[in-house]
Scaffold this active site. Structure first.
Site, mmCIF file in Angstrom:
data_model
loop_
_atom_site.group_PDB
_atom_site.id
_atom_site.type_symbol
_atom_site.label_atom_id
_atom_site.label_comp_id
_atom_site.label_asym_id
_atom_site.label_seq_id
_atom_site.Cartn_x
_atom_site.Cartn_y
_atom_site.Cartn_z
ATOM 1 N N GLU A 123 -12.478 -38.978 -10.523
ATOM 2 C CA GLU A 123 -12.668 -38.252 -11.354
ATOM 3 C C GLU A 123 -14.076 -38.823 -10.877
ATOM 4 O O GLU A 123 -14.062 -40.195 -9.850
ATOM 5 C CB GLU A 123 -12.892 -39.285 -13.000
ATOM 6 C CG GLU A 123 -11.954 -38.368 -13.896
ATOM 7 C CD GLU A 123 -11.403 -36.905 -13.940
ATOM 8 O OE1 GLU A 123 -12.800 -36.485 -13.569
ATOM 9 O OE2 GLU A 123 -10.511 -36.741 -14.285
ATOM 10 N N TYR A 149 -7.916 -36.308 -2.255
ATOM 11 C CA TYR A 149 -7.362 -35.197 -3.261
ATOM 12 C C TYR A 149 -6.341 -34.276 -2.411
ATOM 13 O O TYR A 149 -5.316 -33.634 -2.496
ATOM 14 C CB TYR A 149 -7.935 -34.455 -3.912
ATOM 15 C CG TYR A 149 -8.971 -34.592 -5.064
ATOM 16 C CD1 TYR A 149 -8.263 -33.950 -5.896
ATOM 17 C CD2 TYR A 149 -10.087 -35.232 -5.282
ATOM 18 C CE1 TYR A 149 -8.337 -33.838 -7.351
ATOM 19 C CE2 TYR A 149 -10.145 -35.498 -6.682
ATOM 20 C CZ TYR A 149 -9.655 -34.882 -7.535
ATOM 21 O OH TYR A 149 -10.270 -35.464 -8.803
ATOM 22 N N VAL A 188 -12.041 -20.024 -8.856
ATOM 23 C CA VAL A 188 -11.376 -20.491 -10.324
ATOM 24 C C VAL A 188 -12.320 -21.526 -11.276
ATOM 25 O O VAL A 188 -12.494 -22.227 -10.442
ATOM 26 C CB VAL A 188 -10.195 -20.993 -10.400
ATOM 27 C CG1 VAL A 188 -9.497 -21.141 -11.215
ATOM 28 C CG2 VAL A 188 -9.133 -20.164 -9.305
ATOM 29 N N SER A 211 -12.784 -23.715 -14.450
ATOM 30 C CA SER A 211 -12.781 -24.282 -16.323
ATOM 31 C C SER A 211 -13.446 -24.473 -17.285
ATOM 32 O O SER A 211 -13.813 -24.467 -18.456
ATOM 33 C CB SER A 211 -10.584 -24.649 -16.247
ATOM 34 O OG SER A 211 -11.479 -26.003 -15.527
ATOM 35 N N TYR A 239 -13.129 -17.579 -0.963
ATOM 36 C CA TYR A 239 -13.171 -19.184 -2.436
ATOM 37 C C TYR A 239 -14.152 -19.322 -3.129
ATOM 38 O O TYR A 239 -14.368 -20.386 -1.273
ATOM 39 C CB TYR A 239 -11.104 -19.523 -2.519
ATOM 40 C CG TYR A 239 -11.417 -19.857 -3.962
ATOM 41 C CD1 TYR A 239 -10.582 -19.403 -4.912
ATOM 42 C CD2 TYR A 239 -11.728 -21.391 -3.824
ATOM 43 C CE1 TYR A 239 -10.774 -20.132 -6.234
ATOM 44 C CE2 TYR A 239 -11.823 -22.386 -5.451
ATOM 45 C CZ TYR A 239 -11.512 -21.496 -6.394
ATOM 46 O OH TYR A 239 -11.555 -22.303 -6.885
ATOM 47 N N TYR A 269 -16.496 -36.620 -2.537
ATOM 48 C CA TYR A 269 -15.269 -35.598 -3.854
ATOM 49 C C TYR A 269 -15.853 -34.199 -3.637
ATOM 50 O O TYR A 269 -16.163 -33.299 -4.060
ATOM 51 C CB TYR A 269 -16.443 -36.979 -5.008
ATOM 52 C CG TYR A 269 -15.769 -35.655 -6.129
ATOM 53 C CD1 TYR A 269 -14.517 -35.805 -7.187
ATOM 54 C CD2 TYR A 269 -16.590 -34.408 -7.463
ATOM 55 C CE1 TYR A 269 -14.341 -35.638 -7.815
ATOM 56 C CE2 TYR A 269 -15.861 -33.797 -8.308
ATOM 57 C CZ TYR A 269 -14.939 -34.943 -8.732
ATOM 58 O OH TYR A 269 -14.491 -34.235 -9.919
ATOM 59 N N GLU A 303 -9.348 -30.185 -5.726
ATOM 60 C CA GLU A 303 -7.833 -29.263 -5.061
ATOM 61 C C GLU A 303 -8.767 -28.093 -5.236
ATOM 62 O O GLU A 303 -7.719 -27.490 -4.253
ATOM 63 C CB GLU A 303 -7.245 -29.064 -6.398
ATOM 64 C CG GLU A 303 -8.028 -28.570 -7.827
ATOM 65 C CD GLU A 303 -8.673 -29.915 -8.447
ATOM 66 O OE1 GLU A 303 -9.424 -29.644 -9.497
ATOM 67 O OE2 GLU A 303 -8.725 -30.866 -7.869
#
Length: 331
Positions: free
Chosen positions: A109, A140, A164, A166, A212, A223, A226
């Site tokens: 994280e 990652y 994408v 979340s 994307y 950092y 994915e």
């Protein structure tokens, strides 16, 4: 030499891992000398996965992974996944620590989502994270070099931009940026509160897009998640990134493999660039030139890959030392 050129690894032909302990009993493994016993204090977020089944590129000879806490006193290292043990010190091992046992702090994280870092003060011997300066570097994703020149075919593109997401937080930089950008550019958004995208259809769906949006949820050094490596690159889209500075990305991948929002003075300017690139097929194809030499390997279980790095690190570990403050280093 940039970091990404040092990090590339040649593809290893698939074969049976002779170092795997998967067919041996615990008693048999532990009777072997020398053996490094690596204890996973918890499975990360409770997600269990097979142990002692490392990919062949990891030399796990003389290492044995276990989640059995009764092995604590014989463990040479204990891996502590931060988010599973950070609420209170009672979640950490309570028995006296054996002499020279190393505690490994594991975290993927960002600092923005790591509470109670101070709980680890004066306890940790080795760090394991996506940060390059970790004792055990667990990114990652990465790119690898082809065994020889390869012709890459760009999949058929019928749509322009996908994203994408979340965690839709209106107060974050990425959502605020999008709210301005949407006035100039159509973006198909998938995820919670948006278009539905089943996990098993993600690769096929995203590969139909030219671009994307790999927008990180927080901005910190190294950092790069994915969102960049798999949602964009593995899906064979051109990533438009929001994260650490461009120079940070270029440590891991050629500069002409992605587009950075910071290269533009405004969301409107970025939108104009993408729309023009959509009309210029030859210029668009240049973002795939690097793929004739490098590729993004398939996504294995990320936990397995991360933990498999511990064995090598223990064999090459520096003299025993304890980190006074994880918080000071990580933040």
């Amino acid at each position: 030499m940039t970091f990404f050129t040092m990090f590339y690894r040649r593809k290893v032909p698939a074969s049976t891992n002779e170092n795997s302990h998967e067919n041996l009993s615990n008693a048999t493994i532990l009777s072997r000398e020398p053996t490094l016993v690596i204890l996973l204090w918890t499975f990360p977020f409770g997600e269990q996965f097979p142990l002692n089944k490392c990919p062949q590129q990891f030399d796990v000879s003389d290492c044995f992974y276990t989640a059995d806490r009764t092995q604590y006193t014989s463990a040479h290292a204990v891996v502590l996944h931060h988010r599973d043990v950070c609420t209170t010190k009672t979640q950490l091992p309570q028995a006296p620590r054996p002499s020279n046992q190393r505690w490994v702090w594991f975290n993927l994280e960002s600092p923005s989502h790591c509470p109670n870092l101070a709980i680890m003060n004066d306890l940790i011997n080795l760090t394991m994270s996506y940060r390059v300066d970790s004792d055990i570097f667990t990114p990652y994703g990465w790119i690898e070099k082809h065994n020889g020149p390869t012709n890459f075919t760009i999949p058929k593109k019928t749509k322009l931009v996908a994203w994408v997401v979340s965690n839709w937080n209106p107060n974050t930089r990425r959502v605020k940026y999008y709210e301005d950008l949407k006035n100039y550019l159509q973006v198909d958004i998938y995820g919670r509160q948006h278009l539905h995208l089943p996990r098993d259809e993600q690769l096929e769906t995203l590969s139909t897009y030219k671009f994307y949006f790999a927008f990180e949820n927080s901005i910190h050094v190294d950092y790069i998640t994915e969102k960049f490596w798999y949602n964009a690159l593995y899906s064979r889209c051109v990533p438009v990134v929001m994260g650490p500075p461009r120079e940070n990305y270029e440590r891991f991948i050629p500069r002409d493999a992605f587009i950075h929002v910071d290269d533009f003075s405004s969301p409107q300017e970025l939108a104009s660039y993408l729309l023009n690139l959509d009309k210029d097929e030859e210029k668009y194809k240049q973002y795939f030139n690097w793929r004739s030499e490098y590729y993004v390997p398939p996504k294995d279980n990320p936990w397995t890959v991360s933990y498999c790095r511990v064995c090598k690190a223990l064999k090459e570990a520096p003299p025993y030392r304890t980190i006074a403050s994880i918080e000071k280093w990580f933040k």
